[in-house]
Structure formats: C-alpha cells, structure tokens
Design an enzyme around this catalytic site. Structure first.
Site, PDB file in Angstrom:
ATOM      1  N   SER A   1      33.522  14.943  46.997  1.00 10.17           N
ATOM      2  CA  SER A   1      33.928  13.447  46.884  1.00 10.17           C
ATOM      3  C   SER A   1      35.223  13.084  47.619  1.00 10.17           C
ATOM      4  O   SER A   1      35.914  12.238  47.208  1.00 10.17           O
ATOM      5  CB  SER A   1      33.862  12.720  45.574  1.00 10.17           C
ATOM      6  OG  SER A   1      32.643  12.962  44.758  1.00 10.17           O
TER       7      SER A   1
ATOM      8  N   GLY B   1      29.398  14.874  45.004  1.00  5.86           N
ATOM      9  CA  GLY B   1      28.693  13.806  45.139  1.00  5.86           C
ATOM     10  C   GLY B   1      28.570  12.635  43.874  1.00  5.86           C
ATOM     11  O   GLY B   1      27.724  11.874  43.539  1.00  5.86           O
TER      12      GLY B   1
ATOM     13  N   GLU C   1      34.541  23.980  46.118  1.00  7.52           N
ATOM     14  CA  GLU C   1      34.011  23.021  45.722  1.00  7.52           C
ATOM     15  C   GLU C   1      33.531  22.688  44.313  1.00  7.52           C
ATOM     16  O   GLU C   1      32.516  23.473  44.090  1.00  7.52           O
ATOM     17  CB  GLU C   1      32.812  22.730  46.358  1.00  7.52           C
ATOM     18  CG  GLU C   1      33.180  22.739  48.183  1.00  7.52           C
ATOM     19  CD  GLU C   1      31.739  22.026  48.646  1.00  7.52           C
ATOM     20  OE1 GLU C   1      31.807  21.042  49.232  1.00  7.52           O
ATOM     21  OE2 GLU C   1      30.695  22.601  48.642  1.00  7.52           O
TER      22      GLU C   1
ATOM     23  N   LYS D   1      23.729  17.479  54.709  1.00  9.45           N
ATOM     24  CA  LYS D   1      22.782  17.914  53.802  1.00  9.45           C
ATOM     25  C   LYS D   1      21.423  17.504  54.333  1.00  9.45           C
ATOM     26  O   LYS D   1      21.286  17.518  55.431  1.00  9.45           O
ATOM     27  CB  LYS D   1      23.056  17.306  52.406  1.00  9.45           C
ATOM     28  CG  LYS D   1      24.322  17.534  52.009  1.00  9.45           C
ATOM     29  CD  LYS D   1      24.647  17.242  50.712  1.00  9.45           C
ATOM     30  CE  LYS D   1      26.245  17.625  50.060  1.00  9.45           C
ATOM     31  NZ  LYS D   1      26.453  17.446  48.797  1.00  9.45           N
TER      32      LYS D   1
ATOM     33  N   GLU E   1      24.349  23.464  45.954  1.00  5.88           N
ATOM     34  CA  GLU E   1      22.968  23.110  45.924  1.00  5.88           C
ATOM     35  C   GLU E   1      22.106  24.072  45.969  1.00  5.88           C
ATOM     36  O   GLU E   1      21.016  24.397  45.577  1.00  5.88           O
ATOM     37  CB  GLU E   1      22.702  21.752  46.618  1.00  5.88           C
ATOM     38  CG  GLU E   1      23.182  20.627  46.414  1.00  5.88           C
ATOM     39  CD  GLU E   1      24.007  19.721  47.186  1.00  5.88           C
ATOM     40  OE1 GLU E   1      23.616  19.761  48.327  1.00  5.88           O
ATOM     41  OE2 GLU E   1      24.967  18.756  46.885  1.00  5.88           O
TER      42      GLU E   1
ATOM     43  N   ASN F   1      29.026  18.095  55.847  1.00  7.80           N
ATOM     44  CA  ASN F   1      27.881  18.492  55.391  1.00  7.80           C
ATOM     45  C   ASN F   1      26.871  17.363  55.253  1.00  7.80           C
ATOM     46  O   ASN F   1      26.799  16.931  54.074  1.00  7.80           O
ATOM     47  CB  ASN F   1      28.055  19.228  53.934  1.00  7.80           C
ATOM     48  CG  ASN F   1      26.818  19.650  53.538  1.00  7.80           C
ATOM     49  OD1 ASN F   1      25.611  19.779  54.029  1.00  7.80           O
ATOM     50  ND2 ASN F   1      26.889  20.340  51.982  1.00  7.80           N
TER      51      ASN F   1
ATOM     52  N   HIS G   1      26.602  26.880  49.215  1.00  5.51           N
ATOM     53  CA  HIS G   1      26.799  25.795  48.360  1.00  5.51           C
ATOM     54  C   HIS G   1      26.060  25.621  47.037  1.00  5.51           C
ATOM     55  O   HIS G   1      25.159  26.330  46.955  1.00  5.51           O
ATOM     56  CB  HIS G   1      26.065  24.598  49.601  1.00  5.51           C
ATOM     57  CG  HIS G   1      26.626  23.233  49.293  1.00  5.51           C
ATOM     58  ND1 HIS G   1      25.976  22.731  48.315  1.00  5.51           N
ATOM     59  CD2 HIS G   1      27.324  22.477  49.519  1.00  5.51           C
ATOM     60  CE1 HIS G   1      26.547  21.576  48.132  1.00  5.51           C
ATOM     61  NE2 HIS G   1      27.382  21.401  48.938  1.00  5.51           N
TER      62      HIS G   1
HETATM   63  P1  PGA Z   1      30.365  15.208  48.677  1.00  2.00           P
HETATM   64  O1  PGA Z   1      29.734  16.491  48.885  1.00  2.00           O
HETATM   65  O2  PGA Z   1      31.398  14.989  49.637  1.00  2.00           O
HETATM   66  O3  PGA Z   1      29.192  14.135  48.772  1.00  2.00           O
HETATM   67  O4  PGA Z   1      30.895  15.125  47.083  1.00  2.00           O
HETATM   68  C1  PGA Z   1      30.373  17.756  49.320  1.00  2.00           C
HETATM   69  C2  PGA Z   1      29.655  18.954  49.488  1.00  2.00           C
HETATM   70  O5  PGA Z   1      28.778  19.073  48.810  1.00  2.00           O
HETATM   71  O6  PGA Z   1      29.869  19.666  50.501  1.00  2.00           O
END
Ligand code: PGA
Length: 248
Positions: free
Chosen positions: A211, A171, A165, A13, A97, A11, A95
């Site tokens: 992460s 993150g 998730e 982003k 976000e 992803n 997601h």
């Molecule tokens: P991350 O993000 O690996 O940076 O924690 C995962 C995601 O948001 O899909």
C-alpha cells in the site's frame, strides 16, 4: 548522501492490456525521473516483450515469476533464459500471492532464486509476515526464516534486492507505518550482517512493499534502512512517478 541506490519496482500483477499499459509506458517514458533511482516495472509474462520494447531503456523490466530450470516439459511456465532473451533483467520471486494463492514453498522459491542468479537474472526476493503472525509477535521469526532460505541460495548478492512486504499491508490500504517498516528493515540488515557479511548488509537494497502511495512514500523513503519500494496498485497510475521521485 545515501549509501545504496534507491530502487523502485512496480508490480503490475495481472492487470492492464496493451492499450492501458501503453498509456502508462508513455507517461513513464516522458516523465522526469530522479537519476539516482533505479526503476523496474514488473509486467505480466505475456507483456514482457511489449514492455521491454516500449519502455525507455532507463527503466528496467521484471518478470513476476518464473520456473527453476532453463527449459523442458513444464507446461505454462517461463524460464529465466526466456526472460533474458526478451531483454528483461529482473524477476520478482516469492511474492506473497505466489506463496499464499499458488502455494509456493520456501524450498521452491529458494531453488528459483539459485537458478535465476546462475542465469544472471536479477532477483527481487519477497518476504513478509501475515497479520496473525504479526499479532502473535512472530514477525521476526517469519521474515528471518524466509530470508535464510533465500540467503542459502545466493552466492553473489549484487543481483539481489530484498523486498519486505507485510502480507497485511498488500492491497489493503493499510500501509506499515514508517517506524514499523524501519524496525523490520533494520532487523533484516542486522540478520544479513550476522549471517552473511558486513559488505552484504551494507550494500543490499531492502525495499518496502504494501500500500505504498504518493501520499505516504516520502516519509517511508526517509527511513535509514528503507532503500526503495515494491509498488502494486499505485504503479498502474501516474502517481508512480511521484513514488519513483520520493527522495528527490
Ligand atoms: P500494493 O501491492 O502496493 O497494491 O499493496 C504491493 C505488492 O504486492 O507488491
């Protein structure tokens, strides 16, 4: 042997530009990737065509969001039909976000899931609890409720990957432990068994995100109900190759 094909999504982003993504694409195209792993890169919508044109065909591409209808007066949105027209076969929906920064509701996410599947676009459907929900002991209630809204909008599960998730792990560098991930994945599979069917519970890939790195992916990948990953930060780095190959 594992019953389900391992699935690793990146992803990206809202990161990268043609130069840096071009370098990442070159790294992926020339890497030795485990044959038994399905790989999909989630590109920003403006780079979907670029990603699809430049990534090797053995690597899939995903949009990171889309709208719930095929066309119309929805300024700034993209449709599943447009995503398909760019040769892209997947979309990430729900997601955290999208849910928490942009305020998407369960209902809207469900409508998007239904329309994408009707449009023959594969869906990586994301669910996960916030830290306060985990601390209050409501993880199961939260993820089951989110999964139910998704499930109510799915007729054919062959185009769906479920991504667990935990919001507190995204993150933050605070990965769920392999035992924490396995516990929720096992419960989600149990929910699918009880509420959908044995066949769906046995076949749907439940992937973990939050992460994931080259350093922690192997132990997570060894869990019985962890069928892959959705990777944010580390998917922009060469270590994404090690995560793709976590089971080799
Ligand atoms: P991350 O993000 O690996 O940076 O924690 C995962 C995601 O948001 O899909």
């Amino acid at each position: 042997m594992f019953a389900r094909k391992f699935f690793v999504g990146g992803n990206w982003k809202m990161n990268g530009d043609k130069e840096s993504l071009g370098e990442l694409i070159m790294t992926l195209n020339t890497a030795s990737l485990h044959d038994e792993t399905e790989v999909v890169c989630g590109a920003p919508s403006i780079y979907l065509d670029y990603a699809r044109s430049n990534l090797d065909q053995r690597i899939g591409v995903a949009a990171q969001n889309c709208y719930k209808v095929s066309k119309g007066a929805f300024t700034g949105e993209i449709s599943p039909a447009m995503i398909k027209d760019c040769g892209v076969d997947w979309v990430i929906l729900g997601h955290s976000e999208r849910r928490h920064v942009f305020g998407e509701s369960d209902e809207l996410i469900g409508q998007k899931v239904a329309h994408c599947l009707e449009s023959d676009l594969g869906v990586i459907a994301c669910i996960g609890e916030k830290l306060e929900e985990r601390e209050a002991g409501t993880t199961e209630d939260v993820v089951f409720a989110q999964t139910k809204v998704i499930a109510d909008n799915v007729k054919d599960w062959s185009g769906v990957v479920l991504a667990y998730e935990p919001v507190w792990a995204i993150g933050t560098g605070r990965t769920a432990s392999p035992a924490q991930a396995q516990e929720v994945h096992e419960k989600l599979r149990g929910w699918l068994r009880a509420n959908v069917s044995d066949a769906v519970a046995d076949s749907v890939r439940i992937i973990y995100g939050g992460s994931v790195t080259a350093a922690n992916c192997k132990e997570l990948a060894a869990q019985a109900d962890v069928d892959g990953f959705l990777v944010g930060g580390a998917s922009l780095k060469p270590e994404f190759v090690d995560i793709i190959n976590a089971r080799s």
